[in-house]
Design an enzyme around this catalytic site. Structure first.
Site, PDB file in Angstrom:
ATOM      1  N   ASP A  59     -11.248 -25.473  37.342  1.00 52.84           N
ATOM      2  CA  ASP A  59     -12.137 -24.332  37.632  1.00 52.84           C
ATOM      3  C   ASP A  59     -13.265 -24.598  38.386  1.00 52.84           C
ATOM      4  O   ASP A  59     -13.872 -25.871  38.499  1.00 52.84           O
ATOM      5  CB  ASP A  59     -12.436 -23.810  36.433  1.00 52.84           C
ATOM      6  CG  ASP A  59     -12.705 -22.097  36.561  1.00 52.84           C
ATOM      7  OD1 ASP A  59     -11.854 -21.334  36.339  1.00 52.84           O
ATOM      8  OD2 ASP A  59     -13.754 -21.935  37.338  1.00 52.84           O
ATOM      9  N   TYR A  81      -6.939  10.692   4.151  1.00 55.25           N
ATOM     10  CA  TYR A  81      -5.663  11.007   3.815  1.00 55.25           C
ATOM     11  C   TYR A  81      -5.446  11.931   2.678  1.00 55.25           C
ATOM     12  O   TYR A  81      -6.590  12.305   2.081  1.00 55.25           O
ATOM     13  CB  TYR A  81      -4.748   9.817   3.857  1.00 55.25           C
ATOM     14  CG  TYR A  81      -4.643   8.834   4.918  1.00 55.25           C
ATOM     15  CD1 TYR A  81      -4.095   9.127   5.981  1.00 55.25           C
ATOM     16  CD2 TYR A  81      -5.218   7.481   4.896  1.00 55.25           C
ATOM     17  CE1 TYR A  81      -3.790   8.737   7.208  1.00 55.25           C
ATOM     18  CE2 TYR A  81      -4.978   6.835   6.130  1.00 55.25           C
ATOM     19  CZ  TYR A  81      -4.181   7.243   7.058  1.00 55.25           C
ATOM     20  OH  TYR A  81      -4.228   6.589   8.418  1.00 55.25           O
ATOM     21  N   GLU A 116      -9.868   7.196   4.084  1.00 53.22           N
ATOM     22  CA  GLU A 116      -9.907   7.658   5.207  1.00 53.22           C
ATOM     23  C   GLU A 116      -9.451   8.869   5.577  1.00 53.22           C
ATOM     24  O   GLU A 116      -9.018   9.251   6.597  1.00 53.22           O
ATOM     25  CB  GLU A 116      -8.722   6.489   5.967  1.00 53.22           C
ATOM     26  CG  GLU A 116      -9.635   5.258   6.722  1.00 53.22           C
ATOM     27  CD  GLU A 116     -10.086   4.218   5.519  1.00 53.22           C
ATOM     28  OE1 GLU A 116     -10.173   4.434   4.229  1.00 53.22           O
ATOM     29  OE2 GLU A 116     -10.765   3.275   6.191  1.00 53.22           O
ATOM     30  N   GLN A 132      -7.600  -3.895  21.049  1.00 48.99           N
ATOM     31  CA  GLN A 132      -6.805  -3.564  22.286  1.00 48.99           C
ATOM     32  C   GLN A 132      -5.365  -3.713  21.879  1.00 48.99           C
ATOM     33  O   GLN A 132      -4.538  -3.177  22.713  1.00 48.99           O
ATOM     34  CB  GLN A 132      -7.434  -4.382  23.561  1.00 48.99           C
ATOM     35  CG  GLN A 132      -8.393  -3.644  24.334  1.00 48.99           C
ATOM     36  CD  GLN A 132      -9.177  -4.432  25.260  1.00 48.99           C
ATOM     37  OE1 GLN A 132     -10.170  -5.089  25.123  1.00 48.99           O
ATOM     38  NE2 GLN A 132      -8.415  -4.978  26.526  1.00 48.99           N
ATOM     39  N   HIS A 189     -10.742   9.090   9.197  1.00 50.18           N
ATOM     40  CA  HIS A 189     -10.374   9.031  10.717  1.00 50.18           C
ATOM     41  C   HIS A 189     -10.816   9.959  11.670  1.00 50.18           C
ATOM     42  O   HIS A 189     -11.026   9.809  12.906  1.00 50.18           O
ATOM     43  CB  HIS A 189      -8.618   9.020  10.796  1.00 50.18           C
ATOM     44  CG  HIS A 189      -7.932   7.745  10.120  1.00 50.18           C
ATOM     45  ND1 HIS A 189      -8.624   6.613  10.574  1.00 50.18           N
ATOM     46  CD2 HIS A 189      -7.024   7.450   9.563  1.00 50.18           C
ATOM     47  CE1 HIS A 189      -7.528   5.827   9.820  1.00 50.18           C
ATOM     48  NE2 HIS A 189      -6.766   6.257   9.323  1.00 50.18           N
ATOM     49  N   ARG A 200      -7.911   2.367  -3.401  1.00 43.12           N
ATOM     50  CA  ARG A 200      -8.965   2.484  -2.176  1.00 43.12           C
ATOM     51  C   ARG A 200      -9.687   3.484  -2.067  1.00 43.12           C
ATOM     52  O   ARG A 200      -9.226   4.816  -1.763  1.00 43.12           O
ATOM     53  CB  ARG A 200      -8.285   2.113  -0.948  1.00 43.12           C
ATOM     54  CG  ARG A 200      -9.156   2.066   0.395  1.00 43.12           C
ATOM     55  CD  ARG A 200      -8.718   0.663   1.424  1.00 43.12           C
ATOM     56  NE  ARG A 200      -9.482   1.187   2.614  1.00 43.12           N
ATOM     57  CZ  ARG A 200      -8.765   0.922   3.735  1.00 43.12           C
ATOM     58  NH1 ARG A 200      -7.544   0.144   3.728  1.00 43.12           N
ATOM     59  NH2 ARG A 200      -9.220   1.004   4.606  1.00 43.12           N
ATOM     60  N   GLN A 249       0.924  -1.256  -0.088  1.00 47.57           N
ATOM     61  CA  GLN A 249      -0.073   0.028  -0.142  1.00 47.57           C
ATOM     62  C   GLN A 249       0.922   1.231   0.153  1.00 47.57           C
ATOM     63  O   GLN A 249       1.777   1.384   0.641  1.00 47.57           O
ATOM     64  CB  GLN A 249      -0.895   0.053   1.135  1.00 47.57           C
ATOM     65  CG  GLN A 249      -1.997   1.286   1.075  1.00 47.57           C
ATOM     66  CD  GLN A 249      -2.611   1.546   2.259  1.00 47.57           C
ATOM     67  OE1 GLN A 249      -2.140   1.916   3.345  1.00 47.57           O
ATOM     68  NE2 GLN A 249      -3.972   1.301   2.177  1.00 47.57           N
TER      69      GLN A 249
HETATM   70  P1  NAP Z   1     -10.155  -0.301  36.620  1.00 41.51           P
HETATM   71  O1  NAP Z   1      -9.910   0.270  35.199  1.00 41.51           O
HETATM   72  O2  NAP Z   1      -8.974  -0.245  37.556  1.00 41.51           O
HETATM   73  O3  NAP Z   1     -11.091   0.791  37.304  1.00 41.51           O
HETATM   74  C1  NAP Z   1     -11.560   0.849  38.847  1.00 41.51           C
HETATM   75  C2  NAP Z   1     -12.487   2.203  39.183  1.00 41.51           C
HETATM   76  O4  NAP Z   1     -12.764   2.137  40.444  1.00 41.51           O
HETATM   77  C3  NAP Z   1     -11.482   3.178  38.858  1.00 41.51           C
HETATM   78  O5  NAP Z   1     -12.743   4.019  38.203  1.00 41.51           O
HETATM   79  C4  NAP Z   1     -11.237   3.723  40.116  1.00 41.51           C
HETATM   80  O6  NAP Z   1     -11.317   5.352  40.009  1.00 41.51           O
HETATM   81  C5  NAP Z   1     -12.248   3.225  40.953  1.00 41.51           C
HETATM   82  N1  NAP Z   1     -11.714   2.986  42.280  1.00 41.51           N
HETATM   83  C6  NAP Z   1     -10.574   2.379  42.706  1.00 41.51           C
HETATM   84  N2  NAP Z   1     -10.385   1.836  43.877  1.00 41.51           N
HETATM   85  C7  NAP Z   1     -11.376   2.606  44.585  1.00 41.51           C
HETATM   86  C8  NAP Z   1     -11.930   2.696  45.920  1.00 41.51           C
HETATM   87  N3  NAP Z   1     -11.215   2.268  46.722  1.00 41.51           N
HETATM   88  N4  NAP Z   1     -13.288   3.204  46.034  1.00 41.51           N
HETATM   89  C9  NAP Z   1     -13.759   3.668  45.217  1.00 41.51           C
HETATM   90  N5  NAP Z   1     -13.297   3.711  43.655  1.00 41.51           N
HETATM   91  C10 NAP Z   1     -12.513   2.993  43.557  1.00 41.51           C
HETATM   92  O7  NAP Z   1     -10.783  -1.603  36.802  1.00 41.51           O
HETATM   93  P2  NAP Z   1     -12.104  -2.197  36.182  1.00 41.51           P
HETATM   94  O8  NAP Z   1     -13.249  -1.251  35.930  1.00 41.51           O
HETATM   95  O9  NAP Z   1     -12.227  -3.348  37.295  1.00 41.51           O
HETATM   96  O10 NAP Z   1     -11.746  -2.951  35.060  1.00 41.51           O
HETATM   97  C11 NAP Z   1     -10.824  -3.996  35.112  1.00 41.51           C
HETATM   98  C12 NAP Z   1      -9.700  -4.383  34.026  1.00 41.51           C
HETATM   99  O11 NAP Z   1     -10.659  -4.668  32.905  1.00 41.51           O
HETATM  100  C13 NAP Z   1      -8.974  -2.895  33.314  1.00 41.51           C
HETATM  101  O12 NAP Z   1      -7.720  -2.912  33.611  1.00 41.51           O
HETATM  102  C14 NAP Z   1      -9.369  -3.040  31.882  1.00 41.51           C
HETATM  103  O13 NAP Z   1      -8.074  -2.936  31.292  1.00 41.51           O
HETATM  104  C15 NAP Z   1     -10.061  -4.228  31.736  1.00 41.51           C
HETATM  105  N6  NAP Z   1     -11.539  -3.876  31.014  1.00 41.51           N
HETATM  106  C16 NAP Z   1     -11.296  -3.181  29.757  1.00 41.51           C
HETATM  107  C17 NAP Z   1     -12.413  -2.782  29.376  1.00 41.51           C
HETATM  108  C18 NAP Z   1     -12.404  -2.106  27.768  1.00 41.51           C
HETATM  109  O14 NAP Z   1     -13.288  -1.856  27.478  1.00 41.51           O
HETATM  110  N7  NAP Z   1     -11.339  -2.152  27.261  1.00 41.51           N
HETATM  111  C19 NAP Z   1     -13.584  -3.216  29.536  1.00 41.51           C
HETATM  112  C20 NAP Z   1     -13.566  -3.859  30.775  1.00 41.51           C
HETATM  113  C21 NAP Z   1     -12.704  -4.084  31.620  1.00 41.51           C
HETATM  114  P3  NAP Z   1     -11.162   6.556  41.000  1.00 41.51           P
HETATM  115  O15 NAP Z   1      -9.982   5.780  41.933  1.00 41.51           O
HETATM  116  O16 NAP Z   1     -11.065   7.530  40.305  1.00 41.51           O
HETATM  117  O17 NAP Z   1     -12.580   6.500  41.624  1.00 41.51           O
HETATM  118 FE1  SF4 Z   2      -7.306  -6.346  17.174  1.00 40.33          FE
HETATM  119 FE2  SF4 Z   2      -6.918  -8.927  17.820  1.00 40.33          FE
HETATM  120 FE3  SF4 Z   2      -8.772  -7.481  19.198  1.00 40.33          FE
HETATM  121 FE4  SF4 Z   2      -9.035  -8.472  16.732  1.00 40.33          FE
HETATM  122  S1  SF4 Z   2      -9.225  -9.532  18.521  1.00 40.33           S
HETATM  123  S2  SF4 Z   2      -9.288  -6.278  17.277  1.00 40.33           S
HETATM  124  S3  SF4 Z   2      -7.159  -8.451  15.904  1.00 40.33           S
HETATM  125  S4  SF4 Z   2      -6.518  -7.108  19.273  1.00 40.33           S
END
Ligand code: NAP
Ligand code: SF4
Length: 683
Positions: free
Chosen positions: A413, A176, A174, A349, A262, A224, A110
């Site tokens: 488990d 560009y 996109e 991710q 984008h 594209r 590309q």
């Molecule tokens: P997290 O991302 O670490 O968030 C925890 C939240 O709780 C934060 O908002 C924090 O913010 C709050 N917190 C922490 N300790 C606290 C306390 N003692 N009292 C009150 N609030 C408190 O954890 P999570 O939401 O459980 O997610 C876990 C992991 O799952 C993350 O690392 C993430 O990567 C993954 N995940 C990702 C996605 C996604 O969409 N990519 C979706 C779901 C899960 P404050 O301290 O500011 O209040």
């Molecule tokens: Fe990217 Fe893998 Fe998630 Fe698909 S599953 S969006 S390739 S990280």
């Protein structure tokens, strides 16, 4: 959502049929779409990039397209990004084309000029207008500069041919450089490259025409074309058709579909976008041109691809991320092994989010992607007896990888299903694809011969002295318990109660914690049976995000139409600033917008005081407030669950700790699967 098949080619007759493109025969209708993975930017011979593409060629992909390579310095995506401007650089690319051809594959390169999206001060554009997503204001290309740019594209095509590529893709979508020339809002020139559409489209047409003259008739030129800009003032449908016809006449072999600039504020590839949500766009162009058309976006399984091709929406389907997730996607479809496909769940991710953080891409469900020369799964020469405790993502990856290598693996488990925290994610509207990963691991357990022991909570005593050579502790996490007055009140629920336990939740809710799980819970609670997820219904999704299927306005946008939310929700965090700041780079804005559209109130700078019959008492920047709610859902992170660790280590066994059990604060499936896979690859 999983597909099952025993008959391979018979199930996907269109997808797996060959296609003649000029003098080149594509073995099937799968094109690996261009995607930047970071390997293009190596400054030496492109060996890692070669291994990455050769692996996909070995897996049977019809035609591979590399990530974008700049035709000159001002078109580079960032300083030192991959470019092809001289013979030395062409020599480096032989390390890509050679290994691909050795596997019997075909590959196009590309050519991408990033225009005003370039992340450096040399950025150029038709007019000096900064993009809303870039910090660099571009310089306006002079008339001579435009001519130079065309010559750079042509030179790049010639060098790509010299490097052994079977073709090139001219990136015209996109948002560009080429796309910027096409659209009045970014092209306000008064010379021959601006003005009415016939002049604005001269740049891509000249590039393709002169490139064809240079490379001869047999070299594949893909163009594209942005068929749906999704920005106000984008191209109209009539202009898109006119451009497609002119590009065909200029000598292109194939037209590929680009969806959305984008800077567009419509999610077009993330997991909440329904499968094949945009093939109707390509279908509109069918019949307008005679050359093959490629369609794209959220096609991730053979059944979907076959349906799209069989109903005539396009001649070829493009996928990039699904081939990161599973390089053997095509072969598995051919051999009737669809259920073995490791499906891309469109999470972004480990791929796009990495690229936006200047890191090498990989894949959440396949950490070997882009690390082909560094992590390999080899048969073991010393078979071991391995116990894996915990069948969440970390344990599943470790167990199946170890078993694939020939170890005797037992996976334990306490619950009745595999998946751990993934079982909660898959219940969130818009995350239905997460189901696929559990299906994949289930099949892989079967194929690799992992001995699965569900409903089996093991203690240290059950393991010690029982002949295990290795014990892998992947026991995950417990939700963090808060020290808050009223925490035991009947109104209080944990995210596990809501997402896994089926707890009844009232019409008004406060959520404590706005990390990934707080956002997931808000999305889950904003929906119910009367307000279903739009991620499974293309028209509902298009309406929700304001995409106009009639394309009556240039750019294809219309007023968004939302179903009312199922509940009134307040999402809180203690930190000041934007909620969801820690979410993925490429998806965080979608989650925030989605919740805003559903009327979710987001409050930062919160101090939690207590829960009582009224609801949640808080203080926001010193001001007391009572959130009068039926329920308070705690999503305040996790702590590691690792009770087994100390007694096992004390017994002298060889013990490994992975996933959330090792580091709960960064618990995520990407790290868990990566860690489990790498550990088992080295056992
Ligand atoms: P997290 O991302 O670490 O968030 C925890 C939240 O709780 C934060 O908002 C924090 O913010 C709050 N917190 C922490 N300790 C606290 C306390 N003692 N009292 C009150 N609030 C408190 O954890 P999570 O939401 O459980 O997610 C876990 C992991 O799952 C993350 O690392 C993430 O990567 C993954 N995940 C990702 C996605 C996604 O969409 N990519 C979706 C779901 C899960 P404050 O301290 O500011 O209040
Ligand atoms: Fe990217 Fe893998 Fe998630 Fe698909 S599953 S969006 S390739 S990280």
């Amino acid at each position: 959502m999983s597909n099952d098949s025993n008959s391979g080619v018979a199930d996907y007759p269109t997808l797996l049929s060959p296609l003649q493109v000029g003098s080149v025969t594509l073995p099937n209708r799968v094109l690996m779409g261009s995607m930047h993975v970071g390997l293009e930017d190596d400054l030496g011979p492109l060996k890692k990039m070669g291994a990455y593409f050769a692996r996909r060629a070995k897996g049977g992909v019809g035609l591979l397209v590399t990530g974008g390579i700049a035709p000159n310095i001002d078109g580079q995506a960032k300083p030192f990004a991959g470019k092809l401007t001289n013979r030395l650089e062409a020599w480096r690319h032989k390390y890509v084309t050679g290994p691909v051809h050795d596997e019997g594959g075909l590959i196009a390169m590309q050519i991408l000029h990033t225009g005003r999206y370039a992340y450096h001060p040399l950025a150029v554009a038709p007019t000096a207008i900064k993009s809303p997503i870039s910090m660099f204001k571009p310089r306006k290309l002079s008339g001579r500069g435009v001519e130079r740019t065309i010559r750079s594209f042509v030179r790049c095509g010639r060098l790509a041919k010299m490097a052994g590529y079977d073709g090139v893709e001219v990136m015209g979508s996109e948002g560009y450089l080429i796309n910027e020339f096409l659209v009045e809002k970014t092209n306000k020139r008064a010379d021959e490259w601006g003005g009415d559409y016939s002049q604005r489209m001269k740049l891509p047409v000249e590039i393709v025409r002169r490139m064809r003259e240079e490379v001869g008739p047999d070299f594949v030129i893909i163009y594209r074309l942005s068929m749906l800009d999704l920005v106000k003032g984008g191209s109209s449908w009539e202009q898109i058709v006119a451009l497609a016809k002119a590009i065909e006449a200029a000598g292109a072999s194939i037209i590929n579909t680009g969806i959305g600039w984008h800077e567009a504020r419509v999610p077009t590839i993330a997991t909440m976008v329904p499968r094949a949500a945009y093939t109707w766009v390509t279908a509109r162009l069918k019949g307008e041109v005679g050359i093959p058309l490629v369609t794209s976006n959220r096609i991730n399984m053979p059944q979907t691809a076959e349906e799209v091709l069989a109903r005539g929406d396009a001649d070829i389907i493009s996928m990039a991320r699904p081939l990161l997730a599973d390089p053997d996607w095509v072969i598995k479809a051919q051999q009737g092994r669809t259920r073995e496909i490791n499906t891309c769940i469109a999470c972004n991710q480990a791929c796009l989010d990495h690229i936006f953080q200047n890191k090498r891409a990989s894949c959440l469900v396949n950490p070997l992607a882009c690390y082909e020369t560094e992590v390999t799964i080899e048969p073991t020469t010393a078979k071991k007896k391995v116990a894996v405790i915990g069948a969440g993502p970390a344990g599943l990856a470790a167990a199946t990888t170890a078993a694939e290598r020939g170890h005797e693996v037992h996976l334990f488990d306490g619950s009745e299903t595999i998946g751990g925290q993934f079982n909660m994610a898959r219940r969130v509207p818009g995350k239905e694809e997460f189901d696929e990963t559990l299906r994949y691991f289930g099949v892989k357990i079967e194929i690799t011969g992992v001995q699965l022991h569900l409903n089996t909570r093991v203690s240290a005593d059950d393991l010690i002295g029982k002949g295990w050579d290795e014990v892998i502790v992947a026991t995950g996490v417990h939700p963090r318990r808060l020290n808050l007055p009223g925490i035991d009140h009947a109104k209080v629920l944990s995210y596990v109660d809501v997402l896994a336990g089926g707890a009844e939740v009232g019409k008004t809710v406060a959520i404590v914690g706005a990390g990934g799980i707080g956002f997931d819970v808000a999305e889950f609670l904003a929906h119910d049976a009367d307000h279903p997820s739009s991620s499974l219904d293309v028209d509902a999704y298009l309406n929700e995000w304001g995409v106009d299927k009639t394309m009556s306005e240039p750019g294809g946008l219309k007023k968004a139409e939302m179903a009312p939310p199922a509940r009134q929700i307040t999402l809180c965090q203690r930190r000041e600033g934007k909620l969801g700041a820690g979410l993925g780079k490429t998806t965080g804005w979608i989650h925030r917008q989605s919740l805003k559209k559903r009327g979710v109130r987001m409050v930062g700078g919160v101090k939690y005081l207590k829960v009582d019959d009224m609801g949640l008492h808080i203080e926001v920047r010193g001001e007391p407030e009572v959130l009068v709610v039926d329920n308070v859902v705690i999503c305040a992170g996790q702590v590691p669950a690792r009770d087994l660790l100390d007694p096992l280590r004390a017994s002298g066994m060889s013990v490994h700790l992975i996933g959330g059990a090792e580091e709960a604060s960064e618990l995520d499936a990407k790290r868990a699967i990566d860690q489990g896979t790498r550990l088992a690859a080295a056992l």
